[in-house]
Enzyme design. Sequence first.
Site, short mmCIF file in Angstrom:
data_model
loop_
_atom_site.label_atom_id
_atom_site.label_comp_id
_atom_site.label_asym_id
_atom_site.label_seq_id
_atom_site.Cartn_x
_atom_site.Cartn_y
_atom_site.Cartn_z
N HIS A 240 -38.47 -27.92 7.01
CA HIS A 240 -38.20 -29.50 6.25
C HIS A 240 -37.55 -30.11 5.58
O HIS A 240 -37.47 -29.19 4.64
CB HIS A 240 -40.50 -29.27 6.29
N GLU A 291 -41.92 -32.38 10.47
CA GLU A 291 -41.00 -33.19 9.67
C GLU A 291 -39.46 -32.64 8.83
O GLU A 291 -39.02 -32.44 8.26
CB GLU A 291 -41.58 -33.47 8.22
N GLU A 307 -37.89 -39.64 6.72
CA GLU A 307 -39.44 -40.22 5.74
C GLU A 307 -38.68 -40.49 4.08
O GLU A 307 -37.70 -40.47 3.97
CB GLU A 307 -39.67 -38.54 5.17
N CYS A 309 -39.43 -39.88 1.31
CA CYS A 309 -38.90 -39.07 0.18
C CYS A 309 -37.52 -37.87 0.50
O CYS A 309 -37.10 -37.86 -0.21
CB CYS A 309 -39.79 -37.90 -0.30
N CYS A 391 -47.42 -39.87 -0.11
CA CYS A 391 -46.01 -38.56 -1.50
C CYS A 391 -44.45 -40.23 -1.98
O CYS A 391 -43.98 -40.25 -2.31
CB CYS A 391 -45.15 -37.56 -0.83
N CYS A 392 -44.51 -41.15 -0.63
CA CYS A 392 -43.20 -41.46 -0.81
C CYS A 392 -43.54 -42.36 -1.60
O CYS A 392 -43.03 -43.21 -2.58
CB CYS A 392 -43.49 -42.41 0.48
O1 FUB Z 1 -46.26 -31.90 2.03
C1 FUB Z 1 -45.93 -32.48 0.21
C2 FUB Z 1 -45.42 -34.16 0.70
O2 FUB Z 1 -46.43 -34.76 2.14
C3 FUB Z 1 -43.64 -33.89 1.80
O3 FUB Z 1 -42.82 -33.50 0.57
C4 FUB Z 1 -43.78 -34.64 2.34
O4 FUB Z 1 -43.15 -34.17 3.88
C5 FUB Z 1 -45.50 -34.78 3.26
O5 FUB Z 1 -45.43 -33.77 4.28
ZN ZN Z 2 -43.16 -38.82 1.41
#
Ligand code: FUB
Ligand code: ZN
Length: 606
Positions: A240, A291, A307, A309, A391-392
């Site tokens: 991930h 991811e 992603e 993030c 999260c982003c």
């Molecule tokens: O799991 C928490 C956040 O949500 C991760 O960092 C992202 O990739 C998304 O899955």
């Molecule tokens: Zn994110």
Amino acid sequence: MNTYICVPFYKTSLTDGFWKDRQKLNADVSIPNVYKRFKETDRIDCLYPKWKRPLSRSDRFYDSDTAKWLEAAAYVLHTNRADYPELEKLCDEVIALFKKRQQVNGYLNSYFQRRPFLPKFCFRPDHELYCAGHIMEAAVAYYQATGKDALLNVAEKYADHIRKRFLIKKNTAFSTPGHEEIELALYRMYDATGKEKYKDMAEFFLNMRGTVKEKTYRMFNNAYDQHEVPVRELTSAEGHAVRAMYLYCGMADMARVSGDKEMLSACKRLFEDACKKMYVTGGIGSDHNGECFTIPYDLPNNVAYSESCAAISFMMFCKRMLLLEKDGRYADVIERIMYNNLLSSTSLDGKAFFYENPLEICKTDLTRSRTIRKKPRLPQWQRQEVFGCSCCPPNINRTVASIGDYIFTENENEIVLHQFIACENNALCVKTDYPVGDKIVVRGKNYGKGFFSVRIPAWCKKATLSLNGKLVDAEPKNGYVTLKVDSGFILELTLDMTPFFVKTHPLCKENRNKVALQRGPVVYCLEEKDNGDLAPLAAVCSGPFTEVKSDLSPLPFIDVTGKELTADATYYQGECSAKEKTLRFTPYFTFANRGESDMKVWVPLA
Ligand code: FUB
Ligand code: ZN
């Protein structure tokens, strides 16, 4: 180790220009809108101890989303407190909720507290330590911004509780977090408070990882959350992507704080490998399954996960590496991400965000299996204001608000300029409209260090440098030119901004015989809106490049002569017919701001 410290964003104010505008939009539109959508989706209210909405609506990431939003708001207050009294009030209210939510013993996680039937620290993948890390980061940021310690007290009390459970009593069902984050956050707590116990905790989580049997989600193996080998033995960026990068941040922090050379070597290996898995836009983690990173040069365009993030966490890792060694490759990656994946992740009106960042959109991909109800899995083509797992957006908010962190590092001998952003601090003033313009002027004011270093970006094949009006003839070393300067110097750097085409390593089968257009650090793309059907278009790798004023951003459109191909039959021999066509390129970060439109970064060669 040749160590540097960061010149933090709050010691350097952004003056006019590109990033100042972005920061204003972030503070005035994005951050309030993220709050609004978080409030509407119960992320804030679920902190009320008496909150009674159905459990199915809640989510294990909520505390981290809210904490990241708080952190972003703290950065705005740190630089512009007087202008945002309402924001500060809102932050104080949210902090009061966190405080109220915290148990007497220090535990704090609204997801688990709303489910008293669930034991604490028993479900490794359930993000307790990840959420804790984000609360710690927000706490440090808010304390440093306002001097108010309410959230810091909450974070310290929670950290003590975690320490007791994981390090002292060892009565938890796992030893390392299923999602890294707490490691880097503990280093931030250590840096901010000087308390050794936080450093010890960070070291504990890092040293333990990969040495004990741990559980992860059933469908993934141990590489998914980086616990297949001890961290110093990691050789490639796996699993991930956000988890991986947050871990590498913690590892780089440990290398800095403890001078751990093995850790530094591991970080360098991981950086090298991650660069082979990075899109031209700076995105990483190409596979939506988990991811995750895949293998080097596996960079599909239309299903790119990439992603927001993940790119941000790569910037965070590179920022830490720059404290360990002055190597322009880290700053080059930061720049690639800043002007492409990061910028593109927010809509031009500031309200909406990309979670995934594809490099190609072809609407017919969706019609491929017309008779099947289940459509192929593709990234979203339009930005959204909030996501189920959101999260982003606040990650983007906090990064833009603290972008000044990426400009300079320093040690006792020199200040190093990494990113070209118009700004001013007590030693230096940088004037530039980069990346629109090509000139960067740096003025030293009572500059006492003796040396000054400036990055020459790897993309730039012709840079001109002058010091106090005299041309400097010096080759960059590891991406930087270092000059001996007096206390009142003027340095002028001109970077050739002529657009250029780039190609991908031959092992990248997706981009074979394709090119992408770049102007400075900004990657461009073709949109259907400007060019009609993109499928038959092809690039001819020569200029001239005509810059045309754009109404989307200060960066111009670029018109280049290309070809439109056609054929009379499904199959043909020899050449197909081609007519000349002007291709209009727009900066990648401006795409999908004019409704749905096909888009591509990588264009086939004619
Ligand atoms: O799991 C928490 C956040 O949500 C991760 O960092 C992202 O990739 C998304 O899955
Ligand atoms: Zn994110």
